[in-house]
Each structure stands twice: as C-alpha cells, then as structure tokens.
Motif scaffolding. Structure first.
Motif, PDB file in Angstrom:
ATOM      1  N   UNK A 165      32.035  44.200  30.110  1.00  0.00           N
ATOM      2  CA  UNK A 165      32.332  43.263  31.193  1.00  0.00           C
ATOM      3  C   UNK A 165      31.090  42.451  31.546  1.00  0.00           C
ATOM      4  N   UNK A 166      29.956  43.134  31.657  1.00  0.00           N
ATOM      5  CA  UNK A 166      28.703  42.456  32.011  1.00  0.00           C
ATOM      6  C   UNK A 166      28.301  41.457  30.930  1.00  0.00           C
ATOM      7  N   UNK A 167      28.459  41.836  29.658  1.00  0.00           N
ATOM      8  CA  UNK A 167      28.090  40.934  28.560  1.00  0.00           C
ATOM      9  C   UNK A 167      28.963  39.686  28.582  1.00  0.00           C
ATOM     10  N   UNK A 168      30.251  39.856  28.780  1.00  0.00           N
ATOM     11  CA  UNK A 168      31.167  38.715  28.819  1.00  0.00           C
ATOM     12  C   UNK A 168      30.787  37.756  29.948  1.00  0.00           C
ATOM     13  N   UNK A 169      30.497  38.288  31.119  1.00  0.00           N
ATOM     14  CA  UNK A 169      30.132  37.449  32.262  1.00  0.00           C
ATOM     15  C   UNK A 169      28.800  36.738  32.016  1.00  0.00           C
ATOM     16  N   UNK A 170      27.828  37.472  31.482  1.00  0.00           N
ATOM     17  CA  UNK A 170      26.490  36.904  31.270  1.00  0.00           C
ATOM     18  C   UNK A 170      26.493  35.801  30.217  1.00  0.00           C
ATOM     19  N   UNK A 171      27.484  35.830  29.334  1.00  0.00           N
ATOM     20  CA  UNK A 171      27.521  34.855  28.245  1.00  0.00           C
ATOM     21  C   UNK A 171      28.626  33.815  28.413  1.00  0.00           C
ATOM     22  N   UNK A 172      29.095  33.683  29.647  1.00  0.00           N
ATOM     23  CA  UNK A 172      30.087  32.648  29.930  1.00  0.00           C
ATOM     24  C   UNK A 172      31.421  32.876  29.267  1.00  0.00           C
ATOM     25  N   UNK A 173      31.718  34.133  28.970  1.00  0.00           N
ATOM     26  CA  UNK A 173      32.983  34.482  28.337  1.00  0.00           C
ATOM     27  C   UNK A 173      33.959  35.035  29.375  1.00  0.00           C
ATOM     28  N   UNK A 174      35.201  35.138  29.001  1.00  0.00           N
ATOM     29  CA  UNK A 174      36.245  35.540  29.928  1.00  0.00           C
ATOM     30  C   UNK A 174      36.331  37.064  30.043  1.00  0.00           C
ATOM     31  N   UNK A 175      35.949  37.644  31.178  1.00  0.00           N
ATOM     32  CA  UNK A 175      36.085  39.090  31.338  1.00  0.00           C
ATOM     33  C   UNK A 175      37.486  39.506  31.788  1.00  0.00           C
ATOM     34  N   UNK A 176      38.179  38.600  32.461  1.00  0.00           N
ATOM     35  CA  UNK A 176      39.506  38.922  32.979  1.00  0.00           C
ATOM     36  C   UNK A 176      40.516  38.957  31.834  1.00  0.00           C
ATOM     37  N   UNK A 177      41.278  40.037  31.707  1.00  0.00           N
ATOM     38  CA  UNK A 177      42.256  40.128  30.614  1.00  0.00           C
ATOM     39  C   UNK A 177      43.297  39.010  30.692  1.00  0.00           C
ATOM     40  N   UNK A 178      43.704  38.545  29.540  1.00  0.00           N
ATOM     41  CA  UNK A 178      44.803  37.590  29.471  1.00  0.00           C
ATOM     42  C   UNK A 178      46.109  38.334  29.717  1.00  0.00           C
ATOM     43  N   UNK A 179      47.152  37.599  30.127  1.00  0.00           N
ATOM     44  CA  UNK A 179      48.406  38.258  30.474  1.00  0.00           C
ATOM     45  C   UNK A 179      48.971  39.029  29.287  1.00  0.00           C
ATOM     46  N   UNK A 180      48.800  38.485  28.079  1.00  0.00           N
ATOM     47  CA  UNK A 180      49.320  39.168  26.889  1.00  0.00           C
ATOM     48  C   UNK A 180      48.575  40.477  26.641  1.00  0.00           C
ATOM     49  N   UNK A 181      47.273  40.491  26.908  1.00  0.00           N
ATOM     50  CA  UNK A 181      46.493  41.707  26.735  1.00  0.00           C
ATOM     51  C   UNK A 181      46.899  42.772  27.760  1.00  0.00           C
ATOM     52  N   UNK A 182      47.144  42.321  28.993  1.00  0.00           N
ATOM     53  CA  UNK A 182      47.586  43.251  30.028  1.00  0.00           C
ATOM     54  C   UNK A 182      48.947  43.852  29.692  1.00  0.00           C
ATOM     55  N   UNK A 183      49.841  42.987  29.225  1.00  0.00           N
ATOM     56  CA  UNK A 183      51.178  43.466  28.859  1.00  0.00           C
ATOM     57  C   UNK A 183      51.086  44.439  27.689  1.00  0.00           C
TER      58      UNK A 183
END
Length: 222
Positions: A165-183
């Motif tokens: 999560x920290x790496x995704x945030x620090x590198x401007x990437x999406x940490x929040x799961x997409x709806x398809x990933x959650x499903x």
C-alpha cells in the motif's frame, strides 16, 4: 469420541490443511514476487526488506502449522489449488497460474506491477480479517496450539499488506482496489468458505499428504 469432539477435530484438521497449503503457496510464490521487486525497485532497499520479511513470515507460519500436525501425529489432508485464495486471484487478474506468471513482463510494465502489488495487498487484508474471525471461534480457542499459531499470524498480518500500500501511494499508483478486484476477492472468499471448505470437511475419503511440501514440492500436484 462424541459428535461434538469429532466435529471439532475434523474442523481443525480441514482448516489447518487448507492453511498449510496457502502458507506454503504463499512463501514459494513470494520468491517470484521478490524477483520482480528486486529488479524494479532496486533503489528501494527498505521495500525489498519488507517483502523479504513477508516471505519469511509466510514460511514461519507454514512451519508452525507443520509442527501442529506433527504433534497430532498425522499428515495434512491433501487439498489442491482450488483451496488457494491467491491461486484464484492471480488467475482471475492475470489470466494464468502463479507458476506461469511472466515475471519479466511484470518488471517491464508499471501497470502490471501495480496490479500485482494490489492483488497481494487485498489477499493479505482478507487474511487479516479472517484471522480476527477465527480467533473468536470456540473450536480454535479450545486448542492451545492452534490459538497460539493464529495469534502469531494476527500479529504479523499488518506488515504483509502495508508495504505494498505504501509503495503504491509513494509512486503515484492506485492503492484502492478496483471494483472488479473487490468482487473477485469477495467471490473467492465466499466460494472457499461456503463450498470448498465444507466439501473437504464432508469428504471422508480425502487422502493425506505422503510427504511435506517443503521436502517434496510436487506433492500437491501428484
């Protein structure tokens, strides 16, 4: 043995068999993740160290479950990849098995690496939630060894998803799961809890492993 005792023993047997499969699958799969992390994030030794700890913890958990079975004087039930949360997740998101995952392609493609980090993060968060539930289960709490194992797992779990999560945030990437990933995560979890685990529980013909997977990596495939 009374009905209640027999149910408890079978529940713990099945649960521990599924967990030992997933823990073994987890640490062996993280060897491949580490390849990607070391190549793509060579300038981030702290992230690499956190993933190395994640891998080491997964193996530690595997060995704790292995010891539990050794104390019971029996081998785990032979389950397969249909009981693996990460197996299903990787296949759904990347369209291939963990073993067939193209590590070089993931290293080269930032979007693919982002997806891999998020899949691991979601899987570990699911695992953390599940452990909280299990540590309220009377069958787990009635077994000192199993309770001890899950308390260690509970302590370790946050450090298994937070680095991604920290790496995704620090590198401007999406940490929040997409709806398809959650499903996908929800569907996998429910199918394991409501279908696969009961099926293994009820199948009294389920064979047991003839060797430990850390000693014979092909044992789940044979």
């Amino acid at each position: 043995m009374g009905i209640a005792s027999a149910f408890r023993a079978r529940f713990l047997d099945v649960l521990a068999s599924i967990y030992i499969y997933n823990e073994h699958r987890g640490y062996t799969s993280l060897d491949r993740v580490l390849e990607a992390v070391r190549a793509r994030c060579a300038d981030n030794p702290s992230f690499i160290a956190e993933v190395e700890k994640h891998r080491a913890d997964e193996e530690k958990h595997y060995r704790m479950f292995k010891r539990w079975f050794e104390v019971q004087g029996k081998m785990p039930l032979k389950v397969d990849r249909t009981c693996g949360h990460i197996d299903h997740f990787i296949e759904s998101v990347f369209g291939c098995t963990i073993d067939d995952l193209d590590t070089d392609a993931i290293i080269a493609d930032g979007d693919e690496f982002e997806k891999l980090c998020r899949v691991i993060m979601i899987t570990e968060q699911r695992g953390m939630d599940q452990v909280e539930v299990l540590l309220k289960n009377p069958h787990i709490l009635s077994d000192r060894g199993m309770t001890s194992i899950f308390k260690v797992v509970e302590r370790d779990e946050p450090s298994h998803w937070m680095p991604y999560d920290a790496w995704l945030r620090a590198n401007g990437r999406r940490p929040k799961p997409r709806w398809r990933e959650l499903w996908t995560d929800y569907w996998i979890h429910k199918s394991l809890m409501l279908a696969k685990l009961p099926a293994v529980f009820l199948d009294r013909r389920s064979p047991r492993l003839t060797a430990w997977p850390d000693e014979d990596p092909t044992v789940y495939a044979t």
